[in-house]
Design an enzyme around this catalytic site. Sequence first.
Site, PDB file in Angstrom:
ATOM      1  N   ARG A  93       0.821  -1.234   0.000  1.00  0.00           N
ATOM      2  CA  ARG A  93       0.000   0.000   0.000  1.00  0.00           C
ATOM      3  C   ARG A  93       0.843   1.267   0.000  1.00  0.00           C
ATOM      4  O   ARG A  93       0.382   2.331   0.406  1.00  0.00           O
ATOM      5  CB  ARG A  93      -0.976   0.013   1.175  1.00  0.00           C
ATOM      6  CG  ARG A  93      -1.949  -1.143   1.137  1.00  0.00           C
ATOM      7  CD  ARG A  93      -3.128  -0.926   2.043  1.00  0.00           C
ATOM      8  NE  ARG A  93      -4.027  -2.064   1.959  1.00  0.00           N
ATOM      9  CZ  ARG A  93      -3.897  -3.194   2.645  1.00  0.00           C
ATOM     10  NH1 ARG A  93      -2.898  -3.319   3.499  1.00  0.00           N
ATOM     11  NH2 ARG A  93      -4.742  -4.178   2.504  1.00  0.00           N
ATOM     12  N   LYS A 149       3.164  11.737 -10.851  1.00  0.00           N
ATOM     13  CA  LYS A 149       2.289  10.930 -11.698  1.00  0.00           C
ATOM     14  C   LYS A 149       2.994   9.612 -12.016  1.00  0.00           C
ATOM     15  O   LYS A 149       4.146   9.618 -12.478  1.00  0.00           O
ATOM     16  CB  LYS A 149       1.976  11.655 -13.005  1.00  0.00           C
ATOM     17  CG  LYS A 149       0.880  12.689 -12.856  1.00  0.00           C
ATOM     18  CD  LYS A 149       0.425  13.173 -14.229  1.00  0.00           C
ATOM     19  CE  LYS A 149      -0.636  14.240 -14.114  1.00  0.00           C
ATOM     20  NZ  LYS A 149      -1.000  14.793 -15.435  1.00  0.00           N
ATOM     21  N   GLU A 187       8.962  19.018 -24.491  1.00  0.00           N
ATOM     22  CA  GLU A 187       8.446  19.359 -23.151  1.00  0.00           C
ATOM     23  C   GLU A 187       9.193  20.564 -22.567  1.00  0.00           C
ATOM     24  O   GLU A 187       8.622  21.355 -21.817  1.00  0.00           O
ATOM     25  CB  GLU A 187       8.561  18.157 -22.200  1.00  0.00           C
ATOM     26  CG  GLU A 187       7.677  16.967 -22.560  1.00  0.00           C
ATOM     27  CD  GLU A 187       6.194  17.156 -22.209  1.00  0.00           C
ATOM     28  OE1 GLU A 187       5.807  18.236 -21.707  1.00  0.00           O
ATOM     29  OE2 GLU A 187       5.427  16.199 -22.446  1.00  0.00           O
ATOM     30  N   LYS A 225       7.749  23.322 -13.230  1.00  0.00           N
ATOM     31  CA  LYS A 225       6.794  22.244 -12.937  1.00  0.00           C
ATOM     32  C   LYS A 225       6.475  22.229 -11.444  1.00  0.00           C
ATOM     33  O   LYS A 225       5.311  22.039 -11.052  1.00  0.00           O
ATOM     34  CB  LYS A 225       7.362  20.897 -13.391  1.00  0.00           C
ATOM     35  CG  LYS A 225       6.382  19.793 -13.111  1.00  0.00           C
ATOM     36  CD  LYS A 225       6.505  18.593 -13.988  1.00  0.00           C
ATOM     37  CE  LYS A 225       5.353  17.629 -13.653  1.00  0.00           C
ATOM     38  NZ  LYS A 225       5.445  16.375 -14.335  1.00  0.00           N
ATOM     39  N   GLU A 236      -4.209  17.867 -10.288  1.00  0.00           N
ATOM     40  CA  GLU A 236      -4.684  18.306 -11.623  1.00  0.00           C
ATOM     41  C   GLU A 236      -6.172  18.656 -11.630  1.00  0.00           C
ATOM     42  O   GLU A 236      -6.926  18.264 -12.525  1.00  0.00           O
ATOM     43  CB  GLU A 236      -4.385  17.224 -12.664  1.00  0.00           C
ATOM     44  CG  GLU A 236      -4.369  17.790 -14.084  1.00  0.00           C
ATOM     45  CD  GLU A 236      -3.911  16.793 -15.135  1.00  0.00           C
ATOM     46  OE1 GLU A 236      -2.849  16.176 -14.943  1.00  0.00           O
ATOM     47  OE2 GLU A 236      -4.607  16.661 -16.140  1.00  0.00           O
ATOM     48  N   ARG A 266      -2.757  22.550 -12.794  1.00  0.00           N
ATOM     49  CA  ARG A 266      -1.892  21.508 -13.384  1.00  0.00           C
ATOM     50  C   ARG A 266      -2.333  21.131 -14.795  1.00  0.00           C
ATOM     51  O   ARG A 266      -1.545  20.608 -15.579  1.00  0.00           O
ATOM     52  CB  ARG A 266      -1.829  20.281 -12.464  1.00  0.00           C
ATOM     53  CG  ARG A 266      -0.753  19.286 -12.892  1.00  0.00           C
ATOM     54  CD  ARG A 266      -0.361  18.307 -11.817  1.00  0.00           C
ATOM     55  NE  ARG A 266       0.657  17.389 -12.316  1.00  0.00           N
ATOM     56  CZ  ARG A 266       1.292  16.503 -11.573  1.00  0.00           C
ATOM     57  NH1 ARG A 266       1.044  16.407 -10.289  1.00  0.00           N
ATOM     58  NH2 ARG A 266       2.208  15.709 -12.111  1.00  0.00           N
ATOM     59  N   ASN A 283      -0.703  20.387 -19.695  1.00  0.00           N
ATOM     60  CA  ASN A 283      -1.136  19.642 -20.882  1.00  0.00           C
ATOM     61  C   ASN A 283      -1.116  20.507 -22.144  1.00  0.00           C
ATOM     62  O   ASN A 283      -1.633  20.087 -23.188  1.00  0.00           O
ATOM     63  CB  ASN A 283      -2.545  19.074 -20.666  1.00  0.00           C
ATOM     64  CG  ASN A 283      -2.566  18.052 -19.542  1.00  0.00           C
ATOM     65  OD1 ASN A 283      -1.596  17.326 -19.352  1.00  0.00           O
ATOM     66  ND2 ASN A 283      -3.639  18.029 -18.774  1.00  0.00           N
ATOM     67  N   HIS A 338      -0.747  19.004 -25.544  1.00  0.00           N
ATOM     68  CA  HIS A 338      -0.949  17.558 -25.410  1.00  0.00           C
ATOM     69  C   HIS A 338      -2.258  17.068 -26.034  1.00  0.00           C
ATOM     70  O   HIS A 338      -2.329  15.908 -26.456  1.00  0.00           O
ATOM     71  CB  HIS A 338      -0.902  17.144 -23.940  1.00  0.00           C
ATOM     72  CG  HIS A 338       0.495  17.075 -23.388  1.00  0.00           C
ATOM     73  ND1 HIS A 338       1.339  18.164 -23.348  1.00  0.00           N
ATOM     74  CD2 HIS A 338       1.204  16.049 -22.858  1.00  0.00           C
ATOM     75  CE1 HIS A 338       2.486  17.809 -22.812  1.00  0.00           C
ATOM     76  NE2 HIS A 338       2.439  16.534 -22.507  1.00  0.00           N
ATOM     77  N   HIS A 365      -1.311  14.252 -28.289  1.00  0.00           N
ATOM     78  CA  HIS A 365      -1.683  12.848 -28.041  1.00  0.00           C
ATOM     79  C   HIS A 365      -2.375  12.251 -29.253  1.00  0.00           C
ATOM     80  O   HIS A 365      -2.175  11.075 -29.571  1.00  0.00           O
ATOM     81  CB  HIS A 365      -2.626  12.747 -26.834  1.00  0.00           C
ATOM     82  CG  HIS A 365      -1.912  12.788 -25.519  1.00  0.00           C
ATOM     83  ND1 HIS A 365      -2.521  13.210 -24.362  1.00  0.00           N
ATOM     84  CD2 HIS A 365      -0.645  12.449 -25.182  1.00  0.00           C
ATOM     85  CE1 HIS A 365      -1.650  13.130 -23.358  1.00  0.00           C
ATOM     86  NE2 HIS A 365      -0.506  12.683 -23.833  1.00  0.00           N
ATOM     87  N   HIS A 371       6.827  11.230 -28.040  1.00  0.00           N
ATOM     88  CA  HIS A 371       5.867  12.059 -27.301  1.00  0.00           C
ATOM     89  C   HIS A 371       6.202  13.551 -27.421  1.00  0.00           C
ATOM     90  O   HIS A 371       5.336  14.382 -27.717  1.00  0.00           O
ATOM     91  CB  HIS A 371       5.863  11.617 -25.834  1.00  0.00           C
ATOM     92  CG  HIS A 371       5.021  12.467 -24.952  1.00  0.00           C
ATOM     93  ND1 HIS A 371       3.646  12.408 -24.971  1.00  0.00           N
ATOM     94  CD2 HIS A 371       5.352  13.410 -24.030  1.00  0.00           C
ATOM     95  CE1 HIS A 371       3.166  13.271 -24.091  1.00  0.00           C
ATOM     96  NE2 HIS A 371       4.178  13.892 -23.506  1.00  0.00           N
TER      97      HIS A 371
HETATM   98  N1  GLY Z   1       3.330  15.727 -17.394  1.00  0.00           N
HETATM   99  C1  GLY Z   1       2.297  16.553 -16.917  1.00  0.00           C
HETATM  100  C2  GLY Z   1       2.078  16.448 -15.472  1.00  0.00           C
HETATM  101  O1  GLY Z   1       2.892  15.889 -14.755  1.00  0.00           O
HETATM  102  O2  GLY Z   1       1.087  16.935 -14.997  1.00  0.00           O
END
Ligand code: GLY
Length: 374
Positions: free
Chosen positions: A131, A153, A195, A237, A247, A251, A255, A258, A262, A274
Amino acid sequence: MTSGEKNREIRTVHVGAASRAYDVLVGPGALALLGEVTRGVAGEARVCVVSETNVAPLYADRAEASLAEAGLDVAPSIVFPAGEAHKGLGTLGTILEGLAERELTRDDVVVALGGGVTGDMAGLAAALYLRGIRVVQAPTSLLAMVDSSVGGKTAVDIAAGKNLVGAFWQPSAVVADVSCLETVTPELLTDSCGEVVKHAVLEDGALLDELSARPLNAPGAAAGDVARVVARNIEIKRDVVEADERERGLRQTLNLGHTVGHAIEAASDFALGHGTCVAAGLCIVARASESRGWCSGETRARVERCVRAHGLPVTTDLPADVLMGFLAHDKKRHGDGVNLVVPAEIGRAEVRRVSLAEMRGLLGAGLAPAGDAS
Ligand code: GLY
């Protein structure tokens, strides 16, 4: 090398995310500090390096030597086959079984050594095992350093799409040794610059102009400059993640590029990288935004100039209808619309809710021939 010598060129960026605070160390030779850093966050723990078949032969010995030198109990590493094709539930299961076989406990630490695939999968394994145990991220690719290793993430792919199974699980530390970029192929380095450009568009006009004049992937870029730019990207970031870890709002601006990116990536069956797709997506959304008066022609031109300077594409040959097919199934779609991030100006992005019908029109405008770079 003494600790003082190791520390000289290393920058520290502190991330105060809501669920966990941690330091990101950035600089040439930072991997030598991995043990000290891990010991600092975990004490006398058992550690297991998780890596893949391209990266492990290059850096696992160095990482494990640093961990052992710091007095940590180093379990045999877990090495999975390299590549996005292996970023799935099968490999995740193998990593989890491997952690159990090595008898890692709740006090112990996973060290994710590699690029974005490794960081995402080892991070998710750490989030799930018992966990949740600590993970230290040791990114070796530019994309992982400036983006995926920071912010928590973690994910794996399933048949229905990329990164559809995951968790927010912040690392306990990040050690970004920019010397590792010497073994990254020029193609991968260029791809990651998508990026980097995105971060500059979001937050730092001076950095955008610097990168346009001196692209990060230019041969012979000075290590000190690369480390500074990587650290600045992490700060950008960090500021977003501190404000909105899950997000729910700000956040989403990460994107930028993206939504369309994507769709290009999926339409190319992931043959295109990417960052390359994000770069094209950035320019397409900038042109679409200019056409609606959401940003100026100057903003659009500055985005395109920086993308071009890195040798990245400013558009795609894929038709709007093909892209719409993929876009309509994007995991970030909301009801019958998308939250489209647009560059209002350099240093400020906005999230606009647009219907799929509006998105079709925007794509048409964005796919129109690229503007000049003036
Ligand atoms: N790569 C975008 C984020 O970490 O929110």
